[in-house]
Design an enzyme around this catalytic site. Structure first.
Site, PDB file in Angstrom:
ATOM      1  N   ASP A 468       0.892  -1.036   0.054  1.00 39.39           N
ATOM      2  CA  ASP A 468       0.450  -0.057  -0.529  1.00 39.39           C
ATOM      3  C   ASP A 468       0.739   0.999   0.141  1.00 39.39           C
ATOM      4  OD1 ASP A 468      -1.958   1.404   0.397  1.00 39.39           O
ATOM      5  OD2 ASP A 468      -2.249   1.726   2.537  1.00 39.39           O
ATOM      6  N   THR A 470      -0.207   4.891   1.071  1.00 39.89           N
ATOM      7  CA  THR A 470      -0.966   5.646   2.708  1.00 39.89           C
ATOM      8  C   THR A 470      -0.277   4.787   3.610  1.00 39.89           C
ATOM      9  OG1 THR A 470      -1.983   6.754   0.951  1.00 39.89           O
ATOM     10  CG2 THR A 470      -2.135   7.109   3.470  1.00 39.89           C
ATOM     11  N   THR A 687       1.783  18.072  -7.921  1.00 39.40           N
ATOM     12  CA  THR A 687       1.181  19.337  -8.324  1.00 39.40           C
ATOM     13  C   THR A 687       0.103  19.622  -8.119  1.00 39.40           C
ATOM     14  OG1 THR A 687       1.877  18.383 -10.400  1.00 39.40           O
ATOM     15  CG2 THR A 687       3.230  18.990  -9.557  1.00 39.40           C
ATOM     16  N   THR A 766      -2.943   1.273  -4.466  1.00 39.18           N
ATOM     17  CA  THR A 766      -2.778   1.758  -4.007  1.00 39.18           C
ATOM     18  C   THR A 766      -4.518   2.911  -4.103  1.00 39.18           C
ATOM     19  OG1 THR A 766      -2.731   4.819  -3.105  1.00 39.18           O
ATOM     20  CG2 THR A 766      -2.160   3.964  -4.967  1.00 39.18           C
ATOM     21  N   ASP A 768      -4.778   5.787  -4.000  1.00 36.30           N
ATOM     22  CA  ASP A 768      -4.895   7.399  -4.267  1.00 36.30           C
ATOM     23  C   ASP A 768      -4.911   7.907  -5.791  1.00 36.30           C
ATOM     24  OD1 ASP A 768      -4.652  10.460  -3.322  1.00 36.30           O
ATOM     25  OD2 ASP A 768      -3.223   9.009  -1.963  1.00 36.30           O
ATOM     26  N   ARG A 848      -6.281   4.122  -8.262  1.00 36.22           N
ATOM     27  CA  ARG A 848      -7.845   4.227  -7.397  1.00 36.22           C
ATOM     28  C   ARG A 848      -8.022   2.578  -7.643  1.00 36.22           C
ATOM     29  NH1 ARG A 848      -9.918   7.978  -5.129  1.00 36.22           N
ATOM     30  NH2 ARG A 848      -9.327   9.550  -5.891  1.00 36.22           N
TER      31      ARG A 848
END
Length: 1112
Positions: A468, A470, A687, A766, A768, A848
């Site tokens: 993973d 995070t 960014t 992940t 994210d 995702r």
């Protein structure tokens, strides 16, 4: 990569077969069975040209007519079998699969998931029966426990074999020894296993009972009543207090917060530690009192239960109003089970319970993990059994099949049964327990816990590490690093210049009116030209900082502090602007980092509710903005926006920020954005591009009407809403580019490098965003700075997946970044091809990913490569992946302990994984391999002696050693020295860490293979033959003492073999050697009766056979 994968053109035969099928379906008539295939081919005509584009497939697949990818649901992963083998194997597999599916359907019929209408507070109105809201993690019940545990044990050939052998001793004609010599070891193994499983099962039962017995307040017509979590039904109105777990999936109706919203913690659902803002249904939030929920006639229409935790579509309808009130429901109106209420008290209506909740649907059932070493030993055991049967047949054949030869055959099978030692299972289980104890006592990795003691050797066989992001690779702590305005850039050492611009009061009034026109307005005086340039930059800084301070979903939270004396009320009134008591909460840590940065430079977010937010300037002035619309971030749009109205000037502004790939086509033309985004990405920064657009009142009113209509749509709501929002995203003014750094865990980079040098391929999975995952992959050196990255474009159908896989196939030595949606499409149609291409990549990043997708990737690697996989995670969303992998490692972190409790091994930091694998994993595997082979050698040598003994006396089926001699040989005389091999080590831990390349050899399984096993077999035959024949030849005159002499020589040989095998001596090894030898010497006093009992058999054989076979 492309050079290693042969490309084959699509054969004409496949195209011909495609035309034949199309002709067949078109000629089949208008029946129901023919309509779907016909329409299918019509829909796919537009992608028919893909036949001419080769995709990486096997040559056999192209030559087979049925391999045409238009007719296969997914690419096949197995090669074709030919002739009789294909017919027999295929038919048998089809028969077994059909029977199993039939039994499963009979025993466990799955309900079809449907959309539902839920009336508020009226469970009895539910048209269908819904599952109980209970959590069950137990593997067995009271009736299936004993059969289930026994099945798990006896599915291994070793245990099943000894069960048959032990049962045979109840037959008098087959009895060759004492019952305890067979049943005692088997009973010990089964007793330990049953006790261990019973303790684990009881602990699971207690945990489930604790969760299911939690009390919640249920709102009824008569008031509040307390109900257990397991008694909650669909339609109930449940009250959940602050810091309380939400028991089931609900629609958010009311809250005690005045703003009509609340925060929830979702770390145990999606792995994100940041709080999520949830909004109550406005119709029910406006009701004066709780009891009014029963005075209205309202219902919720909810879509059928789904896996996706990030989306929801439904409607709320109140029928008793004129006209009826309809509100659209989305993910922000839901409260998923196993999340925690972080603020206020909430009231919700239950829509999904039990197995239909999002958290349960995204959790896979735990499997019983079996180590690869155990499977290999099981195969060797089968080989020993074949040798056992062959030896027994040879003995009966040489005997001449006289008399009841089948009885002699079975007696020989029992005599040579020690070829397969039951002590193998006992020694290995005790060794595994010792390895676990060593891991937990290692001071270099404090806090490490071994939760599954049966697979420590798996740590030494890993090829793929799925991790993973995070909380595992990163600390999930964001720090603002860079602000770029196009012509000027501000870093960590120049932030004071931004503070200086914000303290200047002049641009505050001019930033709105003159921010865009300052550069085009000619200076009136020559001497003021320099200040004008500074003023222009100052205006741009003001606009950029204000946009960052307004465009987010962050809410300031003020925790109530206990007042001193009579100052409690004063503290309550003053806390709104108390900087020391303010914390920020948002759905993303990036958002919090940006708002904290604006506070550090002087522009502070002091309050926010659903309709407004307030900013405090460096001078202390409060600026109020009315929030007209919010557009949250989605993985599809990759951006978020907000429309605000300045209360002081009534100006309406649309602010937007997002990824550069999404914003570059929205903002006005510029020549610096792409270059600067690349520069920041190379530094490992995340960014965001910030832009704005001014709106007139008429423009906004037109947009608001179209947006409201789109949100009420039942069909294609997301597409319609996105289309309306995109009408505003045109020619936006580019304000700035921000760079945020996600701090990595300690020593992540050297740990990843260590694992790569050890031959372990690392995949990052992940939930994210793609951009975030890519940045972390670069900053952690999972992907080197000089390595190319192939970002797999979003695909939605087979045609797009085909083209994108072709593009990816041509890349050389590049890392792959793919989203969960694209991964799902590729796995549906091209599972084999995607897996083969991805496995050749040096690194893979999947963003995702849902919890079920993470687990599916782990199973895909196991199925496709046959290699061992390890999953590392720290949140509840990683549990499925951890349980699906061959070895699961949980990290105790900010996201709770759910992953740690579900894992096989638990560590406190990611860097500890390096030592856990390089030192303990490697040592556990090599020690168990040596221990297993030595125990088999111990059984083989005594079986060889038995074979020599029987052959000497004309193949008589008489045991060489009886009773306690056999039990003692496998236990007190040789067990301690053999077991002391678990303390042996070939290299020091420091050397194993310094040279991770030593780990590579373990993945090839050279420590335990048929080659090494054959070497031990030859050693055992040689030693057993020498011992027995030597005793007979050298001590022929004292033949009655041969048994005692040979047994003593056997014990000394085993002790000497252990001493020669050891590479690093430990003081316990020496103690074991001396202790075992002392036990044997001390026991000689009472062993005479066992030797005398054996002498009786020898004399009997000596009297019946005048000559020995070996002397004929």
């Amino acid at each position: 990569m492309a050079d290693q994968i042969p490309l084959y053109p699509v054969r004409s035969a496949a195209a011909a077969a495609h035309r034949k099928r199309a002709a067949y379906y078109s000629a089949a008539g208008p029946g129901s069975g023919a309509e779907w295939p016909s329409s299918r081919y019509q829909l796919e005509d537009e992608s028919a040209h893909l036949d001419e584009m080769p995709l990486m497939m096997s040559e056999e697949g192209f030559e087979n007519d049925e391999s045409d990818y238009h007719t296969l649901p997914r690419a096949r992963t197995a090669r074709r079998r030919s002739g009789l083998e294909r017919f027999v194997c295929g038919g048998w597999k089809l028969l077994c699969t059909s029977c199993c599916d039939w039994l499963v359907n009979i025993c466990q019929r799955k309900r079809e998931l449907k959309a539902r209408t839920v009336w508020l507070g009226c469970p009895e109105k539910c048209e269908e029966k819904h599952p109980r809201n209970s959590i069950k993690n137990q593997k067995y019940n009271i009736f299936t426990f004993i059969p289930g545990v026994l099945y798990e044990q006896f599915k291994f050939f070793l245990n099943l074999y000894f069960l048959v052998v032990s049962c045979s001793q109840f037959v008098p004609a087959l009895k060759i020894g004492y019952l305890y010599t067979y049943w005692a070891p088997l009973g010990f193994v089964l007793a330990v296993t049953i006790m261990r499983e019973a303790i684990d099962e009881f602990r699971r039962f207690q945990r489930d009972k604790e969760v299911n017995s939690q009390l919640y307040s249920k709102l009824t017509v008569r008031g509040k009543v307390q109900v257990k979590s397991s008694d909650i039904q669909v339609g109930d109105l449940i009250i959940v207090e602050k810091n309380q777990r939400i028991p089931s999936d609900m629609v958010f109706l009311r809250t005690s917060e005045k703003a009509g919203s609340c925060f929830i913690r979702t770390d145990q659902l999606d792995g994100e530690t940041d709080w999520k803002l949830k909004v109550a249904v406005s119709c029910t939030q406006r009701l004066p009192a709780l009891g009014d929920l029963f005075s209205i006639s309202a219902y919720v229409y909810a879509q059928k239960p789904q896996l996706d935790i990030h989306s929801f579509e439904g409607t709320f309808t109140r029928e008793d109003s004129d006209p009826p009130i309809h509100e659209s429901l989305s993910i922000e109106n839901t409260l998923w089970a196993n999340t925690i209420v972080a603020s206020g008290t909430v009231i919700g209506v239950v829509i999904y319970t039990g197995k239909e909740t999002r958290s349960v649907m995204n959790t896979s059932n735990p499997k019983n993990k079996v180590g690869l070493l155990d499977l290999e030993l099981n195969q060797l055991t089968k080989a020993l059994f074949v040798a056992l049967v062959a030896l027994s047949v040879v003995m009966v054949t040489l005997q001449g099949f006289v008399g009841p030869w089948y009885r002699s055959l079975f007696r020989f099978l029992l005599l040579f049964s020690y070829i397969i030692p039951i002590s193998l299972r006992v020694n290995l289980d005790m060794g595994k327990a010792a390895y676990g104890w060593m891991i937990m006592k290692d001071e270099s990795i404090p806090g490490t816990v071994v939760r599954t003691s049966t697979i420590p050797e798996e740590l030494g066989r890993l090829v793929y590490l799925l991790t993973d992001k995070t909380g595992t690779l990163t600390q999930n702590e964001m720090v603002f690093k860079r602000l770029h305005l196009g012509t000027v850039s501000y870093g960590a050492d120049t932030m004071d210049e931004i503070q200086g611009h914000l303290r200047n009061p002049c641009p505050q009034m001019q930033s709105q009116a003159g921010g865009n026109n300052a550069s085009s307005t000619p200076p009136r005086k020559a001497q003021s030209s320099a200040p004008k340039v500074r003023k222009s930059v100052s205006s741009r800084v003001h606009e950029a900082v204000k946009a960052i301070a307004l465009c987010h979903n962050v809410s300031p939270v003020y925790e109530s502090r206990a007042g001193v004396g009579g100052e409690a009320e004063y503290a309550e009134a003053d806390q709104d602007f108390s900087d020391g008591n303010r914390t920020y909460q948002a759905a993303s840590p990036d958002e919090v980092a940006l708002v904290q940065w604006t506070e550090s430079v002087g522009l502070t977010l002091v309050s926010r509710d659903l309709g407004s937010m307030q900013l405090r300037t460096p001078s202390g002035q409060i600026q109020t903005y009315c929030i007209l619309q919010m557009f949250p971030f989605t993985s599809e749009s990759k951006r978020m926006g907000v429309i605000v109205r300045d209360e002081s000037t009534a100006e309406i502004t649309f602010y937007m920020k997002g990824a550069d790939v999404a914003m570059s086509s929205i903002v006005q033309y510029n020549d610096w954005l792409e270059e600067e985004c690349g520069n920041m990405a190379r530094e490992g920064l995340r960014t965001l591009v910030v832009a704005k657009r001014a709106l007139t009142e008429e423009q906004y009113q037109d947009f608001e009407s179209r947006y409201s209509q789109a949100k009420l749509s039942i069909h294609d709501r997301a597409l319609k809403v996105a289309a309306v929002v995109e009408s505003l995203e045109r020619q936006m003014e580019l304000l700035c580019l921000t760079g945020v750094e996600d701090r990595l865990q300690a020593d992540v980079r050297p740990t990843l490098e260590l694992l790569r040098n050890a031959g372990i391929k690392i995949w990052m999975l992940t939930g994210d965003k793609l951009e975030t995952a890519t940045c972390i992959a670069k900053s952690s050196h999972l992907v080197s700075r000089t390595q190319d990255i192939h970002i797999f474009r979003p695909v939605t159908n087979r045609g797009e997946a085909h083209l994108e896989l072709n593009a990816f196939r041509r890349k050389h030595d590049c890392a792959l970044v793919i989203s969960g949606d694209s991964l799902e499409v590729c796995l549906k149609y091209y599972e084999h091809e995607l897996a083969e291409l991805a496995c050749q990549c040096p690194a893979v990043v999947c963003c995702r990913c849902s919890p079920t997708q993470k687990a599916r990737i782990a199973k895909l690697l196991q199925h496709h490569t046959g290699k061992r996989t390890c999953a590392v995670g720290d949140g509840g969303n990683d549990v499925s992946m951890i349980q699906a992998a061959d070895c699961g490692i949980g990290i105790e972190g900010k996201e709770g302990r759910q992953a740690s409790l579900a894992a096989d091994f638990s560590v406190t930091q990611f860097r500890h994984i390096g030592r856990l694998l390089m030192v303990h994993g490697r040592s556990s595997y090599k020690r168990s391999a040596a221990l297993g082979q030595f125990v088999m050698h111990r059984g083989l040598i005594i079986s060889t002696m038995q074979a020599v003994f029987s052959s000497v006396f004309y193949f008589a089926s008489v045991p060489l050693y009886q009773g306690f001699l056999m039990v003692g040989y496998a236990t007190i005389y040789t067990m301690f020295p053999v077991f002391s091999l678990v303390l042996d080590q070939d290299v020091k831990p420091e050397t194993a860490m310094l040279y991770p390349e030593l780990y590579k050899d373990l993945t090839k399984g050279r420590s335990l293979s048929f080659k090494t096993f054959l070497v031990w077999v030859l050693i055992s035959i040689y030693q057993g033959g020498i011992l027995m024949y030597g005793a007979l030849l050298l001590f022929e005159s004292e033949f009655v003492h041969v048994l005692a002499i040979s047994f003593t020589a056997l014990i000394l040989t085993e002790l000497l073999m252990v001493a020669l095998t050891i590479r690093t001596w430990h003081w316990l090894m020496a103690v074991a050697e001396v202790l075992s030898l002392g036990c044997y010497v001390a026991s000689l006093a009472f062993l005479n009766e066992y030797f005398d009992h054996s002498k009786t058999h020898v004399r009997t054989l000596h009297d019946t056979k005048s000559l020995f076979l070996w002397k004929d």
